[in-house]
Design an enzyme around this catalytic site. Structure first.
Site, PDB file in Angstrom:
ATOM      1  N   GLY A   1      40.813  47.093  50.131  1.00  0.00           N
ATOM      2  CA  GLY A   1      41.295  45.965  49.896  1.00  0.00           C
ATOM      3  C   GLY A   1      42.576  45.517  50.354  1.00  0.00           C
TER       4      GLY A   1
ATOM      5  N   LEU B   1      46.794  40.713  47.543  1.00  0.00           N
ATOM      6  CA  LEU B   1      48.058  41.064  47.211  1.00  0.00           C
ATOM      7  C   LEU B   1      48.251  42.346  46.667  1.00  0.00           C
ATOM      8  CD1 LEU B   1      49.534  38.020  45.812  1.00  0.00           C
ATOM      9  CD2 LEU B   1      49.906  38.952  47.812  1.00  0.00           C
ATOM     10  N   ALA B   2      47.162  42.950  45.629  1.00  0.00           N
ATOM     11  CA  ALA B   2      47.219  44.048  44.971  1.00  0.00           C
ATOM     12  C   ALA B   2      47.218  45.189  46.055  1.00  0.00           C
ATOM     13  CB  ALA B   2      46.076  44.108  44.076  1.00  0.00           C
TER      14      ALA B   2
ATOM     15  N   HIS C   1      37.843  27.121  36.322  1.00  0.00           N
ATOM     16  CA  HIS C   1      38.905  26.439  36.555  1.00  0.00           C
ATOM     17  C   HIS C   1      38.853  24.938  36.681  1.00  0.00           C
ATOM     18  CE1 HIS C   1      42.618  25.134  38.547  1.00  0.00           C
ATOM     19  NE2 HIS C   1      43.101  26.435  38.974  1.00  0.00           N
TER      20      HIS C   1
ATOM     21  N   ARG D   1      43.322  26.981  31.054  1.00  0.00           N
ATOM     22  CA  ARG D   1      42.298  26.537  31.769  1.00  0.00           C
ATOM     23  C   ARG D   1      40.956  26.384  31.023  1.00  0.00           C
ATOM     24  NH1 ARG D   1      43.602  30.197  37.100  1.00  0.00           N
ATOM     25  NH2 ARG D   1      45.525  28.793  37.989  1.00  0.00           N
TER      26      ARG D   1
ATOM     27  N   HIS E   1      35.917  30.481  39.063  1.00  0.00           N
ATOM     28  CA  HIS E   1      37.186  30.836  39.709  1.00  0.00           C
ATOM     29  C   HIS E   1      37.595  32.050  39.675  1.00  0.00           C
ATOM     30  CE1 HIS E   1      41.268  30.278  41.561  1.00  0.00           C
ATOM     31  NE2 HIS E   1      41.767  30.554  40.594  1.00  0.00           N
TER      32      HIS E   1
ATOM     33  N   GLU F   1      42.581  41.840  40.410  1.00  0.00           N
ATOM     34  CA  GLU F   1      41.444  41.266  39.863  1.00  0.00           C
ATOM     35  C   GLU F   1      40.193  42.134  39.587  1.00  0.00           C
ATOM     36  OE1 GLU F   1      38.513  37.059  40.121  1.00  0.00           O
ATOM     37  OE2 GLU F   1      40.145  37.783  41.817  1.00  0.00           O
TER      38      GLU F   1
ATOM     39  N   LEU G   1      48.619  36.160  40.774  1.00  0.00           N
ATOM     40  CA  LEU G   1      49.425  36.945  41.991  1.00  0.00           C
ATOM     41  C   LEU G   1      50.542  37.979  41.182  1.00  0.00           C
ATOM     42  CD1 LEU G   1      50.509  33.509  43.970  1.00  0.00           C
ATOM     43  CD2 LEU G   1      48.444  35.306  44.217  1.00  0.00           C
TER      44      LEU G   1
END
Length: 652
Positions: free
Chosen positions: A46, A49-50, A272, A343, A414, A438, A454
């Protein structure tokens, strides 16, 4: 489902005060010296961001990193879709924020179903993320004096969300990508694009490699390492229609589950509230409109049923509805938080209004997000500066000008709070297999607050995993590098080839998308925003039938040994079907409502989620038992030392 109530699950939470746990851990962890780091290989799957932050960090530290992504470039990872912002408790607006308040808001937002220690660590390192990203050149918005600006997000009464217009995820990903590119250039990281992980390879009970499919040539490739890090995002596309990118899938995590990694809280998925409504049967995905829009936009439906009907019939436009005939229902129901409730709360409120007949749009499954007040108060130029690219995106999709006409929005799938179970070190129940971002379950409980995805991805990749993975690798320095001709790799590849051959030989009549859409309807209708025992039992039965249809009547055109998008989709759908069944089982077992898991039988008199802390204050940890066998569930108790659980209240 068979349950194991007394299984010992070691979450490895350090001793000490809440504020001291992470420091205590780092003070006593094992380290790997620089010379020994060069002898150790780490696979990171992956490049969101992670994944990108973890690969770049581990590479800079001196480990040999192999980094894989399904896209043609790491810059296309789905993290770019997180538009609104990233949370941190810098307290620049001087409005009373603190690390503890960020921690508490996150715990409360997750409806008290997350680990205290993990969430506090997340809040603690968040400030370092902002400093890191500013140093990388991420163009965060600034106020008139030049300081970093903040805006508000749901579930908080302070402004703690840092943002870069309506493209924060993209800008943060470019920062991580620049770090990754530097590590690639320095030969600290080897980057493999257009590869999809198909299996986890274990040797002597430890994760030692992966098998991937080259999505250009169709070849199966083998890669070995001392440890494997999974950073492949969530499984929201189980529902077919979601805000996720088309290639987002749960297969890497699911293959780890099938090799022995526990899967935690699979039923906890996020709806969401701010998405563009479904507009047709042939739609393949949904588009997220950032939660940041709820800063200045006001959500409403007509007060009068006849007005809602007239709008649906095209006889009235929203601008024809006078102010006194508009129901700003979030402001009415939740005066303290208004349009900035979490949410799950906002989504259920929208569904309730639409179910009652007040929905708008040609389907009646939409509510309005109106910027008329903001434009009058701030001026169009200010609104355009804050949200211009989002307004432009909306107009391109809907063909309506949101500066002149209210946006139409409706909840959609979402994010997935559930995922692979990990301990405090972010290691799964398979030694040597780590899971971040995630793809794991660890930080958000039953509902994720906006701007926290994030935060978690970069926290895991930059500031948590680089420490915790050393604790595992410190005793691996004398383990020689593994060869990919080992029997375990041979067996794993044989199983993959057998699976592919079985799929190609079905030669049925239905396409992958046809069956995936049927799965999506089952999931949305019975495992979606409102769930009950009867519907969940029906979902389980329907999914079992759909699984039989998949394996008996699927049609995959093309060749298995070449570029074949339909085969890729079929492999993922086989996993989605199994994930969907486990989600339904988990939702049926959890006889309470919490966060995004809303059982219709368990709600307060005014329609809010009703938890049962006496029976369900635990993480449900599912263990794979074999093909067509029911999984077994272990429970990790959520013992709160520092927080008192309360009924969530966003009204006062």
């Amino acid at each position: 489902m068979t349950q194991i109530d007394n299984k010992k699950i070691d979450s490895k939470i350090p001793q000490g005060t809440l504020e001291g746990k992470w420091t205590n851990y780092k003070d006593h962890q094992k380290l790997v010296n620089p010379a020994n780091k060069r002898r150790l290989d780490v696979i990171v799957v992956g490049t969101g961001l992670a994944g990108a932050s973890a690969a770049a960090s581990l590479g800079e530290m001196g480990f040999n990193v192999l980094n894989f992504c399904i896209q043609d470039s790491p810059r296309r990872a789905h993290s770019i879709a997180a538009q609104g912002g990233i949370n941190a408790a810098k307290n620049y607006p001087n409005d009373g924020d603190s690390v503890y308040r960020l921690f508490y808001d996150t715990i409360k937002g997750g409806d008290y179903r997350a680990r205290e220690a993990n969430v506090y660590r997340l809040a603690e390192v968040a400030n370092e993320i902002i400093d890191q990203c500013v140093a990388q050149g991420v163009p965060f918005a600034r106020d008139y004096g030049g300081l970093l600006d903040n805006r508000s997000f749901g579930g908080a009464q302070v402004s703690r969300t840092f943002y870069a217009r309506g493209q924060t995820g993209q800008q943060l990903l470019l920062g991580a990508y620049s770090s990754l590119s530097r590590a690639v250039h320095k030969k600290q990281v080897k980057l493999f694009t257009r590869r999809e992980m198909l299996d986890l390879v274990m040797i002597d009970g430890r994760a030692r490699g992966i098998l991937v499919r080259n999505l250009v040539t169709g070849e199966i490739e083998r890669y070995a390492a001392h440890a494997v890090v999974i950073a492949t995002g969530g499984y929201g596309n189980t529902f077919f229609l979601s805000t996720n990118a088309m290639t987002s899938n749960g297969s890497a995590a699911w293959q780890c589950y099938k090799k022995g990694a526990m899967f935690a809280n699979p039923c906890m998925t996020q709806i969401h509230p701010t998405c563009i409504p479904v507009h047709g049967e042939f739609q393949s995905k949904l588009t997220l409109m950032s939660e940041s829009l709820r800063n200045d936009g006001r959500i409403w439906v007509p007060k009068k049923l006849e007005d809602a009907v007239a709008i649906r019939e095209g006889k009235l436009r929203p601008t024809d509805i006078k102010e006194e005939n508009r129901d700003y229902y979030l402001e009415r129901r939740y005066p303290a938080f208004g349009n900035l409730v979490p949410r799950d709360v906002a989504s259920r409120a929208a569904k309730e209004r639409c179910d009652a007949g007040y929905g708008v749009g040609n389907t009646g499954l939409a509510v309005y997000l109106d910027f008329a007040d903001a434009i009058q108060r701030l001026g169009k130029d200010v609104v355009e500066a804050r949200y211009g690219n989002l307004f432009q995106m909306y107009e391109k999709i809907v063909d309506d000008n949101p500066y002149q006409t209210p946006m139409m929005i409706y909840p959609a799938i979402h994010y997935t709070m559930g995922g692979v179970w990990v301990d405090y070190e972010l290691m799964t129940s398979i030694p040597g297999c780590f899971c971040i971002g995630e793809a794991n379950f660890s930080d958000h409980g039953a509902n994720r607050l906006g701007a926290s995805a994030l935060m978690q991805g970069l926290a895991d990749g930059y500031f948590v995993l680089p420490y915790t993975i050393q604790n595992y690798l410190s005793d691996q320095i004398n383990v020689p590098r593994f060869k990919t001709d080992a029997p375990e790799f041979e067996q794993a590849e044989k199983e993959i080839n057998d699976r592919v051959e079985r799929l190609m030989n079905i030669k049925g009549t239905h396409s992958v998308d046809y069956i995936h859409k049927k799965l999506g309807h089952i999931m949305w209708d019975f495992v979606g925003m409102g769930r009950d025992a009867e519907g969940l039992k029906k979902a389980i039965a329907d999914i079992k039938e759909l699984k039989k249809e998949f394996w008996s009547d699927l049609r995959i055109p093309g060749d298995k040994d070449k570029l074949n998008v339909e085969l890729e989709k079929a492999l993922r759908l086989a996993d989605f079907i199994e994930i969907g069944e486990l989600m339904a089982h988990d939702a049926l077992d959890r006889e309470e409502s919490c966060g995004g898991h809303f059982r219709l039988e368990y709600q307060t008199p005014d329609g809010e989620a009703l938890r049962n802390d006496e029976k369900f204050a635990y993480v449900s940890c599912w263990e794979y038992q074999g093909e067509d066998k029911d999984p077994m569930m272990a429970k990790e108790p959520l013992d709160y030392e520092f927080v008192v659980r309360q009924q969530r209240n966003y009204k006062a």
